[in-house]
Design a protein around this motif. Sequence first.
Motif, PDB file in Angstrom:
ATOM      1  N   SER A   1       0.832  -1.211   0.000  1.00 33.20           N
ATOM      2  CA  SER A   1       0.000   0.000   0.000  1.00 33.20           C
ATOM      3  C   SER A   1       0.863   1.255   0.000  1.00 33.20           C
ATOM      4  CB  SER A   1      -0.928  -0.008   1.221  1.00 33.20           C
ATOM      5  OG  SER A   1      -1.821  -1.106   1.167  1.00 33.20           O
TER       6      SER A   1
ATOM      7  N   THR B   1      -2.454  -0.416 -12.740  1.00 35.87           N
ATOM      8  CA  THR B   1      -1.740  -1.348 -11.881  1.00 35.87           C
ATOM      9  C   THR B   1      -2.605  -2.553 -11.528  1.00 35.87           C
ATOM     10  OG1 THR B   1      -0.440   0.452 -10.934  1.00 35.87           O
ATOM     11  CG2 THR B   1      -0.531  -1.596  -9.683  1.00 35.87           C
TER      12      THR B   1
ATOM     13  N   HIS C   1      -1.538   4.314 -11.034  1.00 33.48           N
ATOM     14  CA  HIS C   1      -2.381   3.483 -10.169  1.00 33.48           C
ATOM     15  C   HIS C   1      -3.495   2.802 -10.965  1.00 33.48           C
ATOM     16  CE1 HIS C   1      -5.031   2.317  -6.866  1.00 33.48           C
ATOM     17  NE2 HIS C   1      -4.028   2.549  -6.024  1.00 33.48           N
ATOM     18  N   SER C   2      -4.100   3.523 -11.907  1.00 32.05           N
ATOM     19  CA  SER C   2      -5.229   2.964 -12.679  1.00 32.05           C
ATOM     20  C   SER C   2      -4.785   1.859 -13.624  1.00 32.05           C
ATOM     21  CB  SER C   2      -5.921   4.074 -13.473  1.00 32.05           C
ATOM     22  OG  SER C   2      -5.030   4.652 -14.413  1.00 32.05           O
TER      23      SER C   2
ATOM     24  N   VAL D   1      -5.885  -2.642  -5.431  1.00 32.75           N
ATOM     25  CA  VAL D   1      -5.858  -2.650  -6.901  1.00 32.75           C
ATOM     26  C   VAL D   1      -6.403  -3.990  -7.394  1.00 32.75           C
ATOM     27  CG1 VAL D   1      -3.949  -1.008  -7.155  1.00 32.75           C
ATOM     28  CG2 VAL D   1      -3.452  -3.434  -6.924  1.00 32.75           C
TER      29      VAL D   1
ATOM     30  N   LEU E   1       2.328   1.716  -3.484  1.00 29.75           N
ATOM     31  CA  LEU E   1       1.336   2.253  -4.424  1.00 29.75           C
ATOM     32  C   LEU E   1       1.187   3.771  -4.295  1.00 29.75           C
ATOM     33  CD1 LEU E   1      -1.439  -0.479  -4.283  1.00 29.75           C
ATOM     34  CD2 LEU E   1      -0.100   0.179  -6.275  1.00 29.75           C
ATOM     35  N   GLU E   2       1.450   4.306  -3.102  1.00 25.83           N
ATOM     36  CA  GLU E   2       1.369   5.763  -2.921  1.00 25.83           C
ATOM     37  C   GLU E   2       2.400   6.493  -3.775  1.00 25.83           C
ATOM     38  OE1 GLU E   2       1.953   6.408   1.203  1.00 25.83           O
ATOM     39  OE2 GLU E   2       0.045   5.483   1.812  1.00 25.83           O
TER      40      GLU E   2
END
Length: 395
Positions: free
Chosen positions: A316, A329, A326-327, A352, A319-320
């Motif tokens: 997590s 992933t 992100h979209s 995700v 991912l930041e």
Amino acid sequence: MERTVDRRAEQGLVVGNGVTGNAVTGNAVAGAQGDQPATRAAADPGRRPLVVARDGRVLDEIRRHAAAVDCDLVLVPDLDEAEPYWRDAPLVLVDEEVAPSAQVRPRRSDVVLVCGGKPPQSMWRRAFLLGAREVVTLPDTDGVLLTSLADVVEEPSADRGRVVAVLGGRGGAGASVLAAAVSVCAARSGGRSVLIDCDPLGGGIDLVLGAELQDGARWPDVRVQGGRVAMSALDDALPVTGPSDGPVSLLSCDRDGPGPAPDTIEAVLRAGVRAGRTVVCDLPREPGPCGQSVLTIADLVVIVVPAELRACAAASRVLERIGDAHSRTRVLVRGPSPDGLSARDVAGGVGVPLLGWLPADRRVAKTVERGSFNPRRRGPLDTAARAVLRQVVAT
């Protein structure tokens, strides 16, 4: 089996094809002057750009840029002598000094007017009479000149290449092994793949494929000026490794020296995309400027997360750091889970969509240690790699 990671490559300068020994230079313009001409008349003039120019700065600059992408030229001093080549040349470059004062017939596309500085107002009328699609002013817009010449030499593939970025949700997640497997799987499927190491502190992904002693360029040998490198130059310089049924072009970090710079890695990725390659990038968990360049271009980002609570928390945080990617992933969950977490549990915890589940396979670790990486067809790693390739095609 004892393995060594010491490799010493000899260096030597070759000007004109963009390759400096084991070093790749995307705009290798130095040295292409005078007694070392950068261009030569082509055996088939219709396949080479036509340059209409007299001796001087503009011609020198055209020659130097042509040398950077290994482009042969047909050279003529004026428009009258250009007539036999005018219709069939894939590109025409015209020096401002010989630009016409009357309309040129016949008109044709892909004519570029090259100026040795800021053009006077009258030059725009001459560009119109010439039918020029573009006016290049040196040195301000010389990137247009380099790109135009490179596109003649290396015609873009009809099939656009794809870029896959792979990173771990925590340390030791197996991202490098998955990246290598995706590259091998793409090659086994009939395509051509490039595996790119983006982690200078990772020890070198060439060790995963048992290629640490193989000759060829590593990142410390690669320099790109002007934002462009030809895939053909990379093919000449990079080691090709992997199993015989899945050969992979490899650009690895070395045991010392710098890793890739953001502009350099972007040029390499775009070369692969133009050539229709599947480009797989092994990213560190802290992407940094270089990794951000990859994430901006990547069609698919795969984060490998062990089925553990702490790994979910770490992923997590990773991912930041990936921003707008992100979209694009997906999470690949690696088993086994010590406490019964399912793949959906992990994907939900990370936040995700789920790509798949990768069971443990002790044989993979052994083959990596022995330098004999060769994912079994239909084995767990090969199955996960094929899932990645199906997803990137679907994006």
